[in-house]
Design an enzyme around this catalytic site. Sequence first.
Site, PDB file in Angstrom:
ATOM      1  CG  ASP A   1     -13.884 -11.599   5.822  1.00 17.24           C
ATOM      2  OD1 ASP A   1     -13.169 -12.079   6.718  1.00 17.24           O
ATOM      3  OD2 ASP A   1     -13.444 -10.939   4.866  1.00 17.24           O
TER       4      ASP A   1
ATOM      5  CE1 TYR B   1      -8.795  -4.768   1.570  1.00 18.05           C
ATOM      6  CE2 TYR B   1      -8.630  -6.152   3.525  1.00 18.05           C
ATOM      7  CZ  TYR B   1      -8.097  -5.687   2.334  1.00 18.05           C
ATOM      8  OH  TYR B   1      -6.880  -6.154   1.905  1.00 18.05           O
TER       9      TYR B   1
ATOM     10  CE  LYS C   1      -6.461  -8.964   9.091  1.00 18.33           C
ATOM     11  NZ  LYS C   1      -5.389  -8.213   8.503  1.00 18.33           N
TER      12      LYS C   1
ATOM     13  CE1 TYR D   1      -3.552  -2.621   0.593  1.00 19.10           C
ATOM     14  CE2 TYR D   1      -2.433  -3.155   2.641  1.00 19.10           C
ATOM     15  CZ  TYR D   1      -3.386  -3.444   1.688  1.00 19.10           C
ATOM     16  OH  TYR D   1      -4.182  -4.552   1.831  1.00 19.10           O
TER      17      TYR D   1
HETATM   18  N1  PLP Z   1     -10.976 -10.055   5.247  1.00 20.86           N
HETATM   19  C1  PLP Z   1     -10.883  -9.127   6.198  1.00 20.86           C
HETATM   20  C2  PLP Z   1     -12.108  -8.782   7.000  1.00 20.86           C
HETATM   21  C3  PLP Z   1      -9.678  -8.495   6.475  1.00 20.86           C
HETATM   22  O1  PLP Z   1      -9.613  -7.560   7.431  1.00 20.86           O
HETATM   23  C4  PLP Z   1      -8.544  -8.869   5.717  1.00 20.86           C
HETATM   24  C5  PLP Z   1      -7.244  -8.213   5.955  1.00 20.86           C
HETATM   25  O2  PLP Z   1      -7.153  -7.150   6.527  1.00 20.86           O
HETATM   26  C6  PLP Z   1      -8.671  -9.844   4.728  1.00 20.86           C
HETATM   27  C7  PLP Z   1      -9.901 -10.423   4.518  1.00 20.86           C
HETATM   28  C8  PLP Z   1      -7.489 -10.259   3.889  1.00 20.86           C
HETATM   29  O3  PLP Z   1      -6.596 -10.985   4.649  1.00 20.86           O
HETATM   30  P1  PLP Z   1      -5.076 -11.138   4.161  1.00 20.86           P
HETATM   31  O4  PLP Z   1      -4.455  -9.794   4.293  1.00 20.86           O
HETATM   32  O5  PLP Z   1      -4.504 -12.152   5.099  1.00 20.86           O
HETATM   33  O6  PLP Z   1      -5.114 -11.633   2.747  1.00 20.86           O
END
Ligand code: PLP
Length: 423
Positions: A241, A147, A270, A19
């Site tokens: 998610d 996101y 995470k 980023y």
């Molecule tokens: N889904 C959510 C809610 C997230 O916060 C993130 C990353 O911040 C992702 C998916 C993507 O995960 P990664 O960065 O491990 O690909």
Amino acid sequence: MSADPPWLQSGLPHVWLPYAQMKTAPAPLPVVSTRGARLTLADGRELVDGLASWWTACHGYNHPHVAEAVRRQLEAMPHVMFGGLAHEPACRLAARLAALLPAPLSRVFFVESGSVAVEVAMKMALQYHLNRGARGRNKFVSFRGGYHGDTFACMSVCDPEEGMHSLFRGALAEQLVVELPTHERARTAFEAALEAQGENLAAIIVEPLAQGAGGMIFHEPGVLRLLREAADRHGLLLIFDEIFTGFGRTGAMFACEAAGVSPDVLTLSKALTGGTMALAATVASGAVFEAFWSDDPAHALMHGPTFMGNPLACAAANASLDLFEREPRLAQVARISAALARDLEPCRALPGVTDVRVLGAIGVVQLERIADMNGLKRRLVAEGVWVRPFRDIVYLTPAFTISDDELKRLTDAIFAVLSRGGF
Ligand code: PLP
């Protein structure tokens, strides 16, 4: 401040940072070690970490129980392929996750990053309908402010701005990205969109209770009940998610528990390994799995990353779950939540602050705008804290083990920097 270490000088011209506009981005801070909620920089400075490394290090850095589990696993078997072979760390972890999550979620597919977990969830949803003989259900409903990751299917269900929909128009699948039905007008629009597109839709995907990278925006559990009801009415799968919200961040072990809503598919990453290893999981309900259970090989889920179920990462995740069992993590989240609410509240009176909000161990100060992002970041570091504002927010998502003093240093630093203004 001392000069940058040699490895930064020689390596930086060769790394491509996340980023970042590489031409104008300030050089990253060289960090040489971590402990608890602290980062030590190459010049010896210590920063109190307000982010737990993109929300992963829920037990603080270098927790000895996780470290020891990984060390033992490293001696025994760092990695084997998961195709045709199985191992105890992954099987044990799958069974433990199935026991922890709401009952219908019972089948765990391991991958190595959050984005890939979301990709798999989306693939599962598409193929679920195909395997059941329903063709043409190939679109997803997702939400503004959402996101879900940076790979192409994930980008297509992100907020249009965050997912760079306009930049990649033509290369990204077009989904139905609508406002979260948090109020009457949005509910009406949501229902109308589902009525119009119902037969083309495969699933609804949402970050339950807290949209993280889209701006730390919270919603009521009732919204998730509404989504569940709409998904059922239109024959869609519901995907939660929980890559950000899972493992205590919003106050309950999983956000879906707090809402009393079970999705058909749930993604985790995470904090899954306590912030030590790359690991993610897509967990499906028995009913979703059933749609793949067949004598027809074409009904199988055709996915299998090389490092799927990596034993080291699974050992770390099992150790992390031990800590959730043995140590009072959710009580710590409640304590952090109260402290954030109390100690960020004075920011509300500062010029330029439009909102202060807290959910679980997430504390947010929203500003009208941040004109000099790099300047703001620099000032926070000068106060001895690691906090990375983005868009128009300054936020904290600390390790759950952070001490009261460390947490106060974070909130005091934010108050001090914001009260001085000039960014
Ligand atoms: N889904 C959510 C809610 C997230 O916060 C993130 C990353 O911040 C992702 C998916 C993507 O995960 P990664 O960065 O491990 O690909």
